[in-house]
Design an enzyme around this catalytic site. Structure first.
Site, short mmCIF file in Angstrom:
data_model
loop_
_atom_site.label_atom_id
_atom_site.label_comp_id
_atom_site.label_asym_id
_atom_site.label_seq_id
_atom_site.Cartn_x
_atom_site.Cartn_y
_atom_site.Cartn_z
N GLY A 53 0.79 -1.22 -0.28
CA GLY A 53 0.11 -0.11 -0.02
C GLY A 53 0.71 1.21 0.01
O GLY A 53 0.26 2.52 -0.58
N ASP A 109 1.04 3.33 4.43
CA ASP A 109 0.06 3.91 3.80
C ASP A 109 -1.34 4.47 4.84
O ASP A 109 -1.53 5.52 4.81
CB ASP A 109 -0.55 2.95 2.75
CG ASP A 109 -1.27 1.77 3.16
OD1 ASP A 109 -0.96 1.23 4.34
OD2 ASP A 109 -1.66 0.92 2.37
N ASP A 112 -4.89 1.69 10.48
CA ASP A 112 -6.12 1.48 10.80
C ASP A 112 -6.34 0.70 12.08
O ASP A 112 -6.43 1.15 13.17
CB ASP A 112 -7.06 0.59 9.62
CG ASP A 112 -8.17 0.30 9.67
OD1 ASP A 112 -8.84 0.66 10.50
OD2 ASP A 112 -8.90 -0.04 8.62
N GLY A 114 -4.05 -1.24 13.62
CA GLY A 114 -2.81 -1.10 14.15
C GLY A 114 -2.08 -2.47 14.33
O GLY A 114 -0.97 -2.51 14.98
N THR A 116 -0.58 -4.40 11.90
CA THR A 116 0.78 -4.54 11.57
C THR A 116 1.94 -3.70 12.19
O THR A 116 2.84 -4.45 12.27
CB THR A 116 0.54 -4.17 9.85
OG1 THR A 116 -0.33 -4.76 9.13
CG2 THR A 116 1.73 -4.30 9.17
N LYS A 140 -6.57 6.59 11.11
CA LYS A 140 -7.94 6.35 11.45
C LYS A 140 -8.27 6.79 12.96
O LYS A 140 -9.33 7.02 13.50
CB LYS A 140 -8.41 5.11 11.17
CG LYS A 140 -8.84 4.98 9.73
CD LYS A 140 -9.36 3.70 9.21
CE LYS A 140 -9.94 3.67 7.77
NZ LYS A 140 -10.70 2.55 7.53
#
Length: 181
Positions: A53, A109, A112, A114, A116, A140
């Site tokens: 991403g 990228d 969201d 978290g 990763t 986010k």
């Protein structure tokens, strides 16, 4: 099936454009300057992009960092073909560049769930960088992160976002803007 330039893919359509190509360009240029100012010349910097991403974002970002940097990539995934993180992070490619005593900037990228970042950061810390920071295009602000995000392009809505490298099941990455599906 190919996506059209206006974001249609079969019956799937963008609901709205969330960030225009121009807004993204301006903010990415600012972020590049901010990174340069944070380190100054002479710092040994490795920009580490999380694939897939971040590939468009990182390409644009590094062209606006006014000091010498090196780039490598890390491939990790927690989505597969779904719209919600699976919770499992698969490391597909591990960077070969030495991180010891270097200033490492992990470029994502979107933050969201978290998942990763929370999985990858301890692995990078083990490599003993001089510093380790996170830079993301979109945040986010819903994740419980164990590490702060230093550079944020935009606070993102809760929508499922695509374009400018972000995908849904590998589609929509090519769009020059970010939209909601």
């Amino acid at each position: 099936m190919n996506t059209t330039r206006d974001g249609r893919l079969g019956d799937r359509r963008l609901l709205r454009v969330v960030y225009s190509a121009e807004a993204i360009r301006r903010r990415v240029e600012e972020m590049g300057r901010e990174i340069g100012e944070a380190y100054g010349s002479g710092a040994d910097i490795l920009v580490l992009g999380l694939l897939k991403g971040s590939f468009i974002f990182i390409a644009d970002l590094v062209r606006h960092v006014p000091i010498p940097i090196q780039v490598d990539f890390l491939a990790a995934s927690s989505y597969g073909k779904g719209r919600v993180s699976s919770g499992d992070v698969e490391l597909v490619y591990n960077p070969k560049a030495s991180m010891e005593n270097r200033h490492v900037i992990l470029v994502e990228d979107i933050v969201d769930s978290g998942t990763t970042i929370n999985r990858v950061m301890p692995l990078l810390t083990e490599r003993r960088p001089a510093s380790l920071e996170i830079c993301t295009l979109l945040h986010k602000r819903v994740a419980e992160l164990e590490w702060p995000v230093r550079w944020v392009g935009f606070d993102a809505p809760g929508d499922f976002l695509v374009g400018y490298g972000l995908d849904f099941a590998e589609d929509f990455r090519h769009l020059p803007y970010i939209g909601s599906i």
